[in-house]
Design a protein around this motif. Structure first.
Motif, mmCIF file in Angstrom:
data_model
loop_
_atom_site.group_PDB
_atom_site.id
_atom_site.type_symbol
_atom_site.label_atom_id
_atom_site.label_comp_id
_atom_site.label_asym_id
_atom_site.label_seq_id
_atom_site.Cartn_x
_atom_site.Cartn_y
_atom_site.Cartn_z
ATOM 1 N N VAL A 107 -17.322 2.602 32.670
ATOM 2 C CA VAL A 107 -16.366 3.699 32.540
ATOM 3 C C VAL A 107 -16.008 3.860 31.067
ATOM 4 O O VAL A 107 -15.696 2.880 30.381
ATOM 5 N N THR A 108 -16.044 5.086 30.585
ATOM 6 C CA THR A 108 -15.567 5.428 29.254
ATOM 7 C C THR A 108 -14.455 6.462 29.407
ATOM 8 O O THR A 108 -14.658 7.484 30.082
ATOM 9 N N VAL A 109 -13.301 6.199 28.850
ATOM 10 C CA VAL A 109 -12.190 7.147 28.950
ATOM 11 C C VAL A 109 -12.303 8.151 27.811
ATOM 12 O O VAL A 109 -12.336 7.776 26.628
ATOM 13 N N PRO B 115 -30.769 4.211 23.246
ATOM 14 C CA PRO B 115 -30.542 4.381 24.680
ATOM 15 C C PRO B 115 -31.026 5.759 25.124
ATOM 16 O O PRO B 115 -31.139 6.683 24.307
ATOM 17 N N VAL B 116 -31.309 5.872 26.400
ATOM 18 C CA VAL B 116 -31.688 7.154 26.995
ATOM 19 C C VAL B 116 -30.510 7.616 27.841
ATOM 20 O O VAL B 116 -30.109 6.928 28.794
ATOM 21 N N GLU C 12 -17.796 14.440 26.088
ATOM 22 C CA GLU C 12 -17.968 13.318 27.016
ATOM 23 C C GLU C 12 -19.317 12.636 26.815
ATOM 24 O O GLU C 12 -19.416 11.401 26.803
ATOM 25 N N ILE C 13 -20.373 13.430 26.652
ATOM 26 C CA ILE C 13 -21.708 12.865 26.442
ATOM 27 C C ILE C 13 -21.744 12.059 25.149
ATOM 28 O O ILE C 13 -22.258 10.931 25.112
ATOM 29 N N THR C 14 -21.195 12.630 24.088
ATOM 30 C CA THR C 14 -21.228 11.928 22.802
ATOM 31 C C THR C 14 -20.380 10.657 22.838
ATOM 32 O O THR C 14 -20.748 9.645 22.237
ATOM 33 N N ALA D 98 -21.908 6.883 22.284
ATOM 34 C CA ALA D 98 -21.361 5.998 21.256
ATOM 35 C C ALA D 98 -20.839 4.698 21.850
ATOM 36 O O ALA D 98 -20.874 3.644 21.199
ATOM 37 N N ASP D 99 -20.363 4.754 23.091
ATOM 38 C CA ASP D 99 -19.817 3.578 23.755
ATOM 39 C C ASP D 99 -20.910 2.577 24.114
ATOM 40 O O ASP D 99 -20.689 1.359 24.070
ATOM 41 N N VAL D 100 -22.093 3.071 24.480
ATOM 42 C CA VAL D 100 -23.141 2.170 24.957
ATOM 43 C C VAL D 100 -24.031 1.648 23.840
ATOM 44 O O VAL D 100 -24.680 0.607 23.984
#
Length: 298
Positions: free
Chosen positions: A25-27, A48-49, A100-102, A106-108
């Protein structure tokens, strides 16, 4: 491939589903964005893909494909807000989904990702490729009809016919009998339609309903003229019976102005993930090998 009327899943389908994803989960701006990850990167510089679904769908519509892309890569399929298991917002637009995609990318990983989007998801990804958000290793849009409002059809491609349907049904079984692909897709494999339908159902206090927030089925329109030069390689994948025309695909390629590949998958409609899944895997594996280098030997 199997006959389109066959509802018996082949062995490769069972193999794919035997590799369940990791849930994260990314907020993003107060809203929980759920994402699903298969595989691990081959090294610290492996991109990552990021897989982005179409309108009315969600990340697990990729669940039968993602494991076959995960040799040497972390493959992440997210649920955009208002879709799947992600949170809901008061309003939705393409700029919000871009953020949200960006944020998830960046989170992963700190490595510039490869974005792959189907239908509306490809439209959103193409706006990111035009320099809105983060650096990219590559971008692939699959049957993304740029210049055609995604909200002009009854409830949008990849969704069920919720516009004329009750908000909830008494049983899961009744709900699943109502599932339809929009636009209609006679090439879709029966077992895959059943698979994504089951993943799109949820139980609520009022009964069984689809996961998509009806308010998220907003019109999305990006014209080729809005796409600026991209700073990464790009691929535009059409289908023989899909929505992306030769003319619009050529126009998008000219606007991107980079190393752009175009391809067509035959005997497939708009929902090519459900029509010709192994053909989609083959195309994407080729792109990953070119853009990010081969994965580890197997």
């Amino acid at each position: 491939m199997d006959d389109t009327t066959d509802t018996t899943p082949p062995e490769w389908f069972h193999t794919a589903l035997s590799s369940p994803p990791r849930r994260g989960v990314t907020v993003v701006e107060g809203c929980e964005i759920v994402h699903h990850t298969w595989g691990e990167p081959a090294g610290p510089r492996t991109p990552p893909v990021i897989l982005v679904h179409g309108r009315g769908a969600h990340g697990l519509w990729w669940s039968h494909l993602a494991p076959f892309l995960s040799a040497g890569h972390a493959v992440v399929a997210l649920d955009l807000s208002g879709h799947g298991d992600s949170g809901r917002r008061d309003a939705y637009d393409i700029a919000q989904w871009t953020r949200e995609i960006t944020a998830v990318a960046a989170d992963v990983s700190a490595v510039p990702p490869i974005l792959v989007g189907h239908s509306m998801g490809g439209t959103v990804c193409l706006t990111i490729a035009a320099g809105r958000g983060i650096a990219l290793t590559g971008i692939a849009a699959i049957d993304s009809p740029i210049g055609v409002p995604h909200g002009r059809r009854p409830t949008g491609a990849g969704s069920t016919r919720r516009a004329t349907a009750p908000a909830a049904y008494a049983s899961r079984e009744e709900l699943l009998t109502r599932f339809r692909l929009v636009p209609d897709d006679p090439w879709a494999l029966g077992y895959l339609v059943e698979h994504v339908a089951a993943l799109t159902a949820r139980e609520t206090q009022r009964g069984w309903a689809w996961k998509t927030d009806p308010a998220a089925l907003v019109p999305v329109l990006v014209t080729p003229e809005e796409l600026g030069p991209a700073a990464c390689p790009a691929a535009l994948v059409r289908t023989e019976h899909g929505l992306a025309t030769l003319e619009t695909t050529a126009a998008i390629a000219r606007r991107l102005g980079v190393d752009v590949r175009t391809a067509e998958i035959p005997a497939a409609g708009h929902h090519v993930l459900l029509d010709q899944p192994l053909a989609v895997v083959s195309v994407l594996r080729m792109l990953l090998a070119d853009w990010a280098g081969p994965g580890p030997s197997t």
